[in-house]
Enzyme design. Structure first.
Site, PDB file in Angstrom:
ATOM      1  N   SER A 149       0.857  -1.192   0.000  1.00  0.00           N
ATOM      2  CA  SER A 149       0.000   0.000   0.000  1.00  0.00           C
ATOM      3  C   SER A 149       0.890   1.238   0.000  1.00  0.00           C
ATOM      4  CB  SER A 149      -0.875   0.002   1.261  1.00  0.00           C
ATOM      5  OG  SER A 149      -1.525   1.239   1.453  1.00  0.00           O
ATOM      6  N   TYR A 162      -1.796  -0.065  10.662  1.00  0.00           N
ATOM      7  CA  TYR A 162      -1.828  -0.410   9.237  1.00  0.00           C
ATOM      8  C   TYR A 162      -0.485  -0.066   8.605  1.00  0.00           C
ATOM      9  CZ  TYR A 162      -3.685  -0.804   4.473  1.00  0.00           C
ATOM     10  OH  TYR A 162      -3.911  -1.171   3.171  1.00  0.00           O
TER      11      TYR A 162
END
Length: 254
Positions: A149, A162
């Site tokens: 990501s 995250y």
């Protein structure tokens, strides 16, 4: 005309929707027999039926990759049923957002279980098969692609854990790449920005609305955009290694 991945086998985790499903389709179009790994059997079977109707080879491998035994058994099952393993795409992942001070611990644990442990379990089981494939396949190369990501490159408030998982994926990918590159197993990372998938729909109330406000007005990426990046990586000639692809929505700043 045969695809560039003809006579190879690809395994895609998190294949029941979004980037995983799009990637499975893209690799099937290139001629690979595709193993669809995930927990939602009904969704996997729907995709397998779709690919079969297009004369593609698809195999459903239902498993929870956060369970090491299930992850390893699924990889072995795919090799047993389809004969080999040339490409692995570690796509399965989840996201939780919110300040550290009031985030529920089970949300953190779920991200670590799926984004880190699940990826590690599948990779550990797959690497021996990828090493063999690099030796005996007509292409003389094998590929492992980890879907990370932009959160693996840019840390922001509200995404600390995250970020932790995706920074970890990036570091693991680079170290493994250096370990196996001389054996012609290419290890790559794709870092998507904001993609129109189910990922944010699993967020708890409040967090979901915050994410929606953040991306309001952006033209989001589509899962097919990320699948294109994966297909590009794994269809290169063996002399070429694309180590990293960062794909942001055109107006995304983070």
């Amino acid at each position: 005309m045969a695809g560039r991945l003809q006579d190879t086998v690809a395994l895609v985790t998190g294949a029941s929707s979004g980037i995983g499903a799009a990637t499975a389709r893209a690799l099937a179009v290139e001629g690979a027999a595709v193993a669809l790994l995930g927990r939602r059997r009904e969704r996997l079977e729907e995709l397998a039926d779709e690919l079969s109707a297009e004369a593609r080879v698809a195999y459903v491998a239902e498993a929870d990759i956060t369970d090491q035994r299930q992850a390893a058994a699924a990889v072995e099952d795919v090799v047993s049923q389809l004969g080999r393993l040339d490409t692995v795409v570690n796509n399965a992942g989840t996201m939780g957002v919110g300040p550290v001070e009031d985030s529920p611990l089970d949300e953190w644990e779920r991200m670590i279980e799926i984004n880190v442990r699940g990826l590690l379990y599948v990779t550990h089981a797959a690497v021996p098969h990828l090493l063999r494939a690099a030796e005996d396949s007509p292409r003389k190369v094998a590929d492992l692609v980890n879907i990370s990501s932009t959160a693996g490159r840019v840390a922001r408030p509200g995404t600390a854990v995250y970020n932790l998982t995706k920074f970890g994926v990036n570091g693991f990918t680079e170290a493994l790449r250096q370990e196996v590159m001389r054996k012609r197993v290419r290890v790559s990372v794709v870092e998507p920005g904001t993609v129109d998938t189910e990922l944010s729909s699993h967020l708890r109330a409040g967090a979901r609305e915050a994410v929606e406000r953040q991306v309001e007005g952006l033209e989001l990426l589509r899962p097919e955009d990320i699948a294109d990046a994966v297909a590009y990586i794994v269809t290169r000639d063996r002399r070429v290694a694309v180590n990293e692809i960062l794909v942001r929505a055109a107006e995304q700043t983070w």
